[in-house]
Design an enzyme around this catalytic site. Structure first.
Site, PDB file in Angstrom:
ATOM      1  N   ASP A  24       0.849  -1.193   0.000  1.00  0.00           N
ATOM      2  CA  ASP A  24       0.000   0.000   0.000  1.00  0.00           C
ATOM      3  C   ASP A  24       0.882   1.239   0.000  1.00  0.00           C
ATOM      4  O   ASP A  24       1.392   1.654   1.037  1.00  0.00           O
ATOM      5  CB  ASP A  24      -0.889  -0.062   1.256  1.00  0.00           C
ATOM      6  CG  ASP A  24      -1.626   1.239   1.504  1.00  0.00           C
ATOM      7  OD1 ASP A  24      -1.785   2.031   0.552  1.00  0.00           O
ATOM      8  OD2 ASP A  24      -2.052   1.452   2.661  1.00  0.00           O
TER       9      ASP A  24
ATOM     10  N   ASP B  47      -3.750   4.045   2.267  1.00  0.00           N
ATOM     11  CA  ASP B  47      -5.190   3.949   2.524  1.00  0.00           C
ATOM     12  C   ASP B  47      -5.601   2.556   2.996  1.00  0.00           C
ATOM     13  O   ASP B  47      -6.792   2.259   3.097  1.00  0.00           O
ATOM     14  CB  ASP B  47      -5.998   4.366   1.288  1.00  0.00           C
ATOM     15  CG  ASP B  47      -5.773   3.432   0.103  1.00  0.00           C
ATOM     16  OD1 ASP B  47      -4.938   2.498   0.224  1.00  0.00           O
ATOM     17  OD2 ASP B  47      -6.417   3.629  -0.939  1.00  0.00           O
TER      18      ASP B  47
ATOM     19  N   ASP C 252      -1.689  -1.179  -3.976  1.00  0.00           N
ATOM     20  CA  ASP C 252      -1.911  -0.443  -5.225  1.00  0.00           C
ATOM     21  C   ASP C 252      -0.736  -0.674  -6.180  1.00  0.00           C
ATOM     22  O   ASP C 252       0.265  -1.301  -5.821  1.00  0.00           O
ATOM     23  CB  ASP C 252      -2.103   1.054  -4.932  1.00  0.00           C
ATOM     24  CG  ASP C 252      -1.122   1.551  -3.882  1.00  0.00           C
ATOM     25  OD1 ASP C 252       0.080   1.236  -4.009  1.00  0.00           O
ATOM     26  OD2 ASP C 252      -1.539   2.239  -2.919  1.00  0.00           O
TER      27      ASP C 252
ATOM     28  N   ASP D  45      -9.942 -15.549 -16.761  1.00  0.00           N
ATOM     29  CA  ASP D  45     -10.805 -15.968 -15.658  1.00  0.00           C
ATOM     30  C   ASP D  45     -11.907 -16.901 -16.175  1.00  0.00           C
ATOM     31  O   ASP D  45     -12.465 -16.674 -17.255  1.00  0.00           O
ATOM     32  CB  ASP D  45     -11.433 -14.692 -15.060  1.00  0.00           C
ATOM     33  CG  ASP D  45     -12.155 -14.921 -13.755  1.00  0.00           C
ATOM     34  OD1 ASP D  45     -11.522 -15.413 -12.809  1.00  0.00           O
ATOM     35  OD2 ASP D  45     -13.355 -14.596 -13.676  1.00  0.00           O
TER      36      ASP D  45
ATOM     37  N   GLU E 204      -7.640 -20.114 -16.513  1.00  0.00           N
ATOM     38  CA  GLU E 204      -8.154 -20.669 -15.257  1.00  0.00           C
ATOM     39  C   GLU E 204      -9.105 -21.806 -15.630  1.00  0.00           C
ATOM     40  O   GLU E 204     -10.305 -21.620 -15.751  1.00  0.00           O
ATOM     41  CB  GLU E 204      -8.891 -19.609 -14.428  1.00  0.00           C
ATOM     42  CG  GLU E 204      -9.244 -20.142 -13.041  1.00  0.00           C
ATOM     43  CD  GLU E 204     -10.452 -19.483 -12.390  1.00  0.00           C
ATOM     44  OE1 GLU E 204     -10.654 -19.681 -11.186  1.00  0.00           O
ATOM     45  OE2 GLU E 204     -11.227 -18.789 -13.085  1.00  0.00           O
TER      46      GLU E 204
END
Ligand code: GLC
Length: 531
Positions: free
Chosen positions: A24, A28, A32, A203, A267
């Site tokens: 991070d 926050d 990221d 996915d 996947e």
């Protein structure tokens, strides 16, 4: 190590980053893209060749990014396109390629396409999703059940039709019979390839196309795996349709025509390895890599794993490259699932993952043997955990443990991380870097050994005779790997050779002649005379 654009993913090691949990940078509590950039040093030092980022596209986060509301942008919480471009460039300067996650099976219900689709039966995007009239008694069109529990259909009252959602109600399924959907995704692939993305993890790769007639799924039987029995039906019509292969032939054409060629990783959540093999295409013209879920879900048992690896080797055509993983953001961490949080077992599992024939995928934290973290009460973030229809996935998604300080080096002191952090005092990157016999050093040394050993990068696999509880195999002419996945001592016949790397690092360089004696949960890579 070859840096050849066409084969880097065959010989290299890939590393999955669940971005929210990696680092991070802006304080926050959520990881990221800048956090990833800030830790490229670690990845370069570790020696990985590519990173796969879990979805970074905009999303209302009902399923943490797997409900996409825009396919050509970056989630504002994670960064922006310029930061991604910097990440791709910085990574490239270190020889690391970036793979993104593509979610083509469904969108978010707040994606503009779906907002339009549900606005009226004549809307431009209506046909982009799977809509059907209710049956005469008002019930859903068929018996399909959602992966997250309950029926896979939701009635849209204003337009009077049901839409299909194989996952959450907020994840409407796209209709892949629709040519406009296909064209749109081909453009999305090109959009990211043009930005220098090295490929995609796809996915729900086996799920895109649905039975055109929407026939009922057949009932599960007692012989079916547990999750099928729990669902009460076999998913043969709402996913796993043979027509899906045409999509991947089209995509492979686009990926191969790109300069350099791009990689497609599926996947493939399938338990019949012959079915998995089909996703590589009859002539190697579909996906480049397919995840092997029978392996992921196997016990860390020598006989079981050997059988799965042999079955995989038999099922795959010579051109097809296996992909091996023990952890990911859905199945949790192998240090816990396979190894019961026992460090010796974790060392063996890492040694195995990095020396089988195929492409290993590490999940962030695997390199330090990170274990799952219990997540309960109002800390639960995963919709599957909230719905309670299946075990929540948060325990395998907790933040990376970088150091023993406050926030574990993941976030700033005093900031509440989006998921609780495990015991970073007991296990973290910084301490393990200093310890020459740590799991982290073992992992790094194994990756380095792979780079310098052509047998490990590309040599054929052959099982070797080994006593019960142990598993040994040859790679190429002159490398043997032996692991003892049992609580007793074993003697594994290896002939004359030298231990290149052992899970017990004090044995590195030891010579063997005949039998290699291995203690409980011990393993080694040996250089031997050519077979
Ligand atoms: C895939 C993802 C999983 C997600 C599901 C629905 O299985 O890996 O995290 O919940 O698809 O998108």
């Amino acid at each position: 190590m070859t840096n050849d654009d066409a084969v880097w993913w065959r010989e290299g090691v890939l590393y999955q980053i669940y971005v929210r949990s990696f680092a991070d940078a802006d304080g926050d509590g959520t990881g990221d893209l800048q956090g990833v950039i800030d830790h490229l040093d670690h990845l370069e030092w570790l020696g990985v060749d590519g990173i796969w980022l879990s979805p970074i596209t905009p999303s209302p986060d009902r399923d943490w990014g797997y409900d996409v509301s825009g396919y050509r942008d970056v989630h504002p919480e994670l960064g922006d396109l310029a930061t991604l471009d910097r990440l791709v460039a910085d990574a490239a300067s270190r020889g690391i390629r970036v793979i993104l996650d593509l979610v083509p099976n469904h969108t978010s219900d707040v994606h503009p396409w779906f907002v339009d689709a549900r606005s009226s039966r004549d809307a431009e995007h209506r046909g982009w999703y799977v809509w059907r009239d209710p049956r005469p008694d008002g019930s859903p069109p068929n018996n399909w059940r959602s992966v997250f529990g309950g029926l896979a259909w939701e009635l849209d009252e204003p337009t009077g039709q049901y839409y299909l959602h194989n996952f959450l109600v907020e994840q409407p399924d796209l209709d892949w019979w629709n040519e406009d959907v296909r064209r749109e995704f081909e453009e999305i692939l090109r959009f990211w390839f043009d930005r220098g993305i090295a490929g995609f993890r796809v996915d729900v790769a086996n799920g895109l196309i649905k039975d055109r007639e929407l026939r009922d799924n057949p009932a599960a039987t007692d012989d079916d795996p547990e999750d099928v029995r729990r669902r009460g039906q076999r998913q043969v019509h709402n996913m796993n349709r043979p027509e899906v292969h045409g999509i991947y032939r089209d995509w492979r054409g686009i990926a191969d025509a790109s300069d350099p060629p791009r990689v497609l990783v599926g996947e493939t959540w399938i338990f019949d390895l012959r079915e998995v093999a089909r996703f590589y295409g009859a002539t190697g013209d579909e996906l480049n890599l397919c995840f092997n879920f029978p392996f992921v879900f196997a016990d860390l048992d020598a006989e079981t794993l050997r059988r799965i690896v042999e079955t995989t080797e038999d099922a795959l055509e010579p051109f097809a490259q296996p992909a091996w993983a023990g952890s990911n953001h859905d199945v949790g961490r192998f240090a816990t699932r396979w190894c019961g949080d026992r460090p010796d077992a974790t060392r063996c599992a890492l040694l195995m993952l990095l020396t089988l024939r195929g492409t290993p995928f590490l999940y962030f934290g695997d390199e330090i043997g990170m274990v799952e973290v219990p997540v309960t009460g109002d800390d639960v973030r995963d919709p599957a955990g909230v719905l309670g229809t299946q075990p929540g996935r948060d325990p395998g998604r907790t933040p990376m443990q970088w150091n023993a300080g406050p926030g574990a080096g993941f976030t700033r002191e005093g900031v509440r991380p989006w998921l609780p952090i495990g015991n970073a005092r007991a296990n973290n990157v910084e301490d393990q870097r200093r310890d020459p016999v740590s799991v982290l050093r073992l992992c790094r040394d194994l990756i380095a050994l792979r780079r310098e050993t052509s047998d490990l990068r590309s040599g054929a696999y052959a099982s070797l005779p080994s006593p019960p509880g142990a598993w040994s195999w040859r790679r190429g002419p002159s490398t043997i790997i032996a692991v003892n996945l049992s609580d007793g001592r074993v003697a594994v016949p290896v002939g004359p050779g030298t231990i290149a790397i052992g899970t017990d690092r004090s044995r590195d360089g030891e010579t063997a002649d005949g039998d290699l004696s291995l203690g409980p949960w011990e393993g080694a890579v040996l250089r031997v005379a050519p077979a």
